[in-house]
Write a protein that holds these residues in place. Sequence first.
Motif, PDB file in Angstrom:
ATOM      1  N   LYS A  69       0.820  -1.206   0.000  1.00  0.00           N
ATOM      2  CA  LYS A  69       0.000   0.000   0.000  1.00  0.00           C
ATOM      3  C   LYS A  69       0.854   1.256   0.000  1.00  0.00           C
ATOM      4  O   LYS A  69       0.575   2.230  -0.722  1.00  0.00           O
ATOM      5  CB  LYS A  69      -0.921  -0.016   1.224  1.00  0.00           C
ATOM      6  N   VAL A  70       1.924   1.252   0.770  1.00  0.00           N
ATOM      7  CA  VAL A  70       2.778   2.431   0.876  1.00  0.00           C
ATOM      8  C   VAL A  70       3.447   2.777  -0.449  1.00  0.00           C
ATOM      9  O   VAL A  70       3.776   3.940  -0.711  1.00  0.00           O
ATOM     10  CB  VAL A  70       3.847   2.229   1.981  1.00  0.00           C
ATOM     11  N   CYS A  71       3.645   1.775  -1.310  1.00  0.00           N
ATOM     12  CA  CYS A  71       4.315   1.994  -2.600  1.00  0.00           C
ATOM     13  C   CYS A  71       3.534   2.966  -3.483  1.00  0.00           C
ATOM     14  O   CYS A  71       4.120   3.675  -4.305  1.00  0.00           O
ATOM     15  CB  CYS A  71       4.498   0.678  -3.331  1.00  0.00           C
TER      16      CYS A  71
ATOM     17  N   PRO B 198      10.063   5.643  -1.949  1.00  0.00           N
ATOM     18  CA  PRO B 198      11.055   5.227  -0.948  1.00  0.00           C
ATOM     19  C   PRO B 198      12.363   6.000  -1.087  1.00  0.00           C
ATOM     20  O   PRO B 198      12.740   6.414  -2.183  1.00  0.00           O
ATOM     21  CB  PRO B 198      11.272   3.749  -1.269  1.00  0.00           C
ATOM     22  N   ASP B 199      13.053   6.191   0.021  1.00  0.00           N
ATOM     23  CA  ASP B 199      14.384   6.795   0.001  1.00  0.00           C
ATOM     24  C   ASP B 199      15.400   5.752  -0.442  1.00  0.00           C
ATOM     25  O   ASP B 199      15.130   4.544  -0.444  1.00  0.00           O
ATOM     26  CB  ASP B 199      14.753   7.309   1.396  1.00  0.00           C
ATOM     27  N   GLN B 200      16.594   6.222  -0.797  1.00  0.00           N
ATOM     28  CA  GLN B 200      17.683   5.310  -1.131  1.00  0.00           C
ATOM     29  C   GLN B 200      18.200   4.651   0.151  1.00  0.00           C
ATOM     30  O   GLN B 200      18.512   5.340   1.122  1.00  0.00           O
ATOM     31  CB  GLN B 200      18.828   6.068  -1.811  1.00  0.00           C
ATOM     32  N   SER B 201      18.243   3.339   0.156  1.00  0.00           N
ATOM     33  CA  SER B 201      18.820   2.589   1.283  1.00  0.00           C
ATOM     34  C   SER B 201      20.227   2.169   0.910  1.00  0.00           C
ATOM     35  O   SER B 201      20.441   1.552  -0.144  1.00  0.00           O
ATOM     36  CB  SER B 201      17.978   1.350   1.593  1.00  0.00           C
TER      37      SER B 201
ATOM     38  N   HIS C 233      26.680   0.022  -2.930  1.00  0.00           N
ATOM     39  CA  HIS C 233      25.374  -0.530  -3.315  1.00  0.00           C
ATOM     40  C   HIS C 233      24.248   0.210  -2.603  1.00  0.00           C
ATOM     41  O   HIS C 233      24.233   0.295  -1.379  1.00  0.00           O
ATOM     42  CB  HIS C 233      25.340  -2.026  -2.954  1.00  0.00           C
ATOM     43  N   SER C 234      23.304   0.748  -3.374  1.00  0.00           N
ATOM     44  CA  SER C 234      22.134   1.401  -2.793  1.00  0.00           C
ATOM     45  C   SER C 234      20.900   1.068  -3.618  1.00  0.00           C
ATOM     46  O   SER C 234      20.999   0.778  -4.824  1.00  0.00           O
ATOM     47  CB  SER C 234      22.329   2.924  -2.724  1.00  0.00           C
ATOM     48  N   VAL C 235      19.718   1.119  -2.972  1.00  0.00           N
ATOM     49  CA  VAL C 235      18.470   0.753  -3.637  1.00  0.00           C
ATOM     50  C   VAL C 235      17.334   1.592  -3.073  1.00  0.00           C
ATOM     51  O   VAL C 235      17.317   1.919  -1.876  1.00  0.00           O
ATOM     52  CB  VAL C 235      18.179  -0.758  -3.474  1.00  0.00           C
ATOM     53  N   ALA C 236      16.400   1.982  -3.935  1.00  0.00           N
ATOM     54  CA  ALA C 236      15.212   2.723  -3.510  1.00  0.00           C
ATOM     55  C   ALA C 236      14.005   1.793  -3.612  1.00  0.00           C
ATOM     56  O   ALA C 236      13.408   1.656  -4.685  1.00  0.00           O
ATOM     57  CB  ALA C 236      15.022   3.965  -4.375  1.00  0.00           C
ATOM     58  N   CYS C 237      13.674   1.128  -2.513  1.00  0.00           N
ATOM     59  CA  CYS C 237      12.557   0.182  -2.509  1.00  0.00           C
ATOM     60  C   CYS C 237      12.033   0.015  -1.087  1.00  0.00           C
ATOM     61  O   CYS C 237      12.820  -0.122  -0.141  1.00  0.00           O
ATOM     62  CB  CYS C 237      13.006  -1.172  -3.070  1.00  0.00           C
ATOM     63  N   TRP C 238      10.702  -0.011  -0.944  1.00  0.00           N
ATOM     64  CA  TRP C 238      10.106  -0.169   0.379  1.00  0.00           C
ATOM     65  C   TRP C 238      10.362  -1.547   0.978  1.00  0.00           C
ATOM     66  O   TRP C 238      10.200  -1.744   2.184  1.00  0.00           O
ATOM     67  CB  TRP C 238       8.598   0.101   0.318  1.00  0.00           C
ATOM     68  N   LEU C 239      10.795  -2.504   0.170  1.00  0.00           N
ATOM     69  CA  LEU C 239      11.118  -3.831   0.708  1.00  0.00           C
ATOM     70  C   LEU C 239      12.307  -3.771   1.662  1.00  0.00           C
ATOM     71  O   LEU C 239      12.517  -4.697   2.449  1.00  0.00           O
ATOM     72  CB  LEU C 239      11.410  -4.822  -0.430  1.00  0.00           C
ATOM     73  N   GLN C 240      13.087  -2.698   1.577  1.00  0.00           N
ATOM     74  CA  GLN C 240      14.234  -2.554   2.472  1.00  0.00           C
ATOM     75  C   GLN C 240      13.838  -2.020   3.855  1.00  0.00           C
ATOM     76  O   GLN C 240      14.643  -2.047   4.779  1.00  0.00           O
ATOM     77  CB  GLN C 240      15.269  -1.603   1.849  1.00  0.00           C
TER      78      GLN C 240
ATOM     79  N   ALA D  49       8.697  -3.997   6.353  1.00  0.00           N
ATOM     80  CA  ALA D  49       8.202  -4.696   5.158  1.00  0.00           C
ATOM     81  C   ALA D  49       8.299  -6.203   5.345  1.00  0.00           C
ATOM     82  O   ALA D  49       9.188  -6.709   6.044  1.00  0.00           O
ATOM     83  CB  ALA D  49       9.018  -4.276   3.950  1.00  0.00           C
ATOM     84  N   PRO D  50       7.389  -6.955   4.709  1.00  0.00           N
ATOM     85  CA  PRO D  50       7.480  -8.415   4.780  1.00  0.00           C
ATOM     86  C   PRO D  50       8.713  -8.909   4.045  1.00  0.00           C
ATOM     87  O   PRO D  50       9.181  -8.273   3.098  1.00  0.00           O
ATOM     88  CB  PRO D  50       6.194  -8.880   4.080  1.00  0.00           C
ATOM     89  N   ARG D  51       9.261 -10.024   4.501  1.00  0.00           N
ATOM     90  CA  ARG D  51      10.419 -10.609   3.825  1.00  0.00           C
ATOM     91  C   ARG D  51       9.929 -11.347   2.570  1.00  0.00           C
ATOM     92  O   ARG D  51       8.943 -12.082   2.616  1.00  0.00           O
ATOM     93  CB  ARG D  51      11.140 -11.602   4.738  1.00  0.00           C
ATOM     94  N   VAL D  52      10.588 -11.124   1.472  1.00  0.00           N
ATOM     95  CA  VAL D  52      10.215 -11.808   0.234  1.00  0.00           C
ATOM     96  C   VAL D  52      11.386 -12.661  -0.238  1.00  0.00           C
ATOM     97  O   VAL D  52      12.550 -12.343   0.013  1.00  0.00           O
ATOM     98  CB  VAL D  52       9.817 -10.809  -0.878  1.00  0.00           C
ATOM     99  N   GLU D  53      11.065 -13.728  -0.905  1.00  0.00           N
ATOM    100  CA  GLU D  53      12.102 -14.614  -1.456  1.00  0.00           C
ATOM    101  C   GLU D  53      12.489 -14.113  -2.836  1.00  0.00           C
ATOM    102  O   GLU D  53      11.636 -13.953  -3.715  1.00  0.00           O
ATOM    103  CB  GLU D  53      11.585 -16.045  -1.541  1.00  0.00           C
TER     104      GLU D  53
END
Length: 345
Positions: A299-301, A306-309, A315-322, A326-330
């Motif tokens: 929902k938040v997406c 998202p900010d850069q993690s 290595h950096s990533v902009a994703c709410w999964l970080q 957030a739930p852990r995904v495989e």
Amino acid sequence: MTDAILSVENLDVSFQSHNGLIRAVRGVNFDLKKGETLAIVGESGSGKSVTAKSIMQLLPKKTTVINNGSIVYEGEDLLTYNKKEIEKIRGSEISMVFQDPMTSLNPTMKIGKQVMEGIIKHQDVSKKEAITKAKELLELVGIPNAEDRMSSYPHEFSGGMRQRVVIAMALACDPKVLIADEPTTALDVTIQAQILDLMKDIQKKTGTSILIITHDLGVVVNMAQRIAVMYAGQIVETGTLEELFYESNHPYTWGLLQSMPKLHQDRSVPLIPISGSPPDVSQLHDGCPFAARCPYVMKVCHSHMPDQSKLSETHSVACWLQDERAPRVEKPDLGGETVDRTETS
């Protein structure tokens, strides 16, 4: 980054249209180190070429609006340069290789004269010296019988040889930065590999920093040291080659990797395309632009970008999964032989 020759910081580029401003590039940040190859990868329309042309200031003045940011080359912000100052840099210190060589070559001029043009314009040399250097450049990029081919016209060369000529023109004034915008898209696979090998070889000989723009992750395997993945005008993940291929964390990067053939993959196994289409950048709203296509969307997406993690120094990533909430995904199986580690070390 102290060893960066080129730094793009918070770049925001829009185009004026009948429907208002279209934000083609939104808050882009990256550094290009001296002597390295950085690849910017993403689908068509992601803002890669706009970013590259912003560096060279080749975007149409009447419709382009640079809302924010800086493009710092050797300590100087190129966005503060006037036309005369940027023309002095363009071609002599920062050069560009475009996708279609026929749009870069004048069909009515002999190849030798076209290679000589940049040398005569930017360097204090005689015509005789310019001829000698043009011949040496054609030899450097692998044109057979370079001295004789100086008097040939573009239509007398194959597509691959024309692209070699364009690279020779870009190298005419010993640039410190070479921007290659989809330099192999118009070529067949065999010629594509030859051009990429040529660029690697030239980099070893000259120490030129290369920024390569491509929609194909396969193009940058064994060539780029670092990769920035771009989507809808934003960089969503950045890392070293191995981090992106083996430890990527953005669903869009996973999608690009899943849609790319693997070295020893069974041909009967279908590639997995990314569902949906890239968004219309004139219709972007708050939230992550990849949300509509993401299989892990939350929902938040839809409401917040998202900010850069920062996952490591490189290595950096902009994703709410970080986010820790957030739930852990495989992670999907991305295949084990995408990159030959011995080649990239």
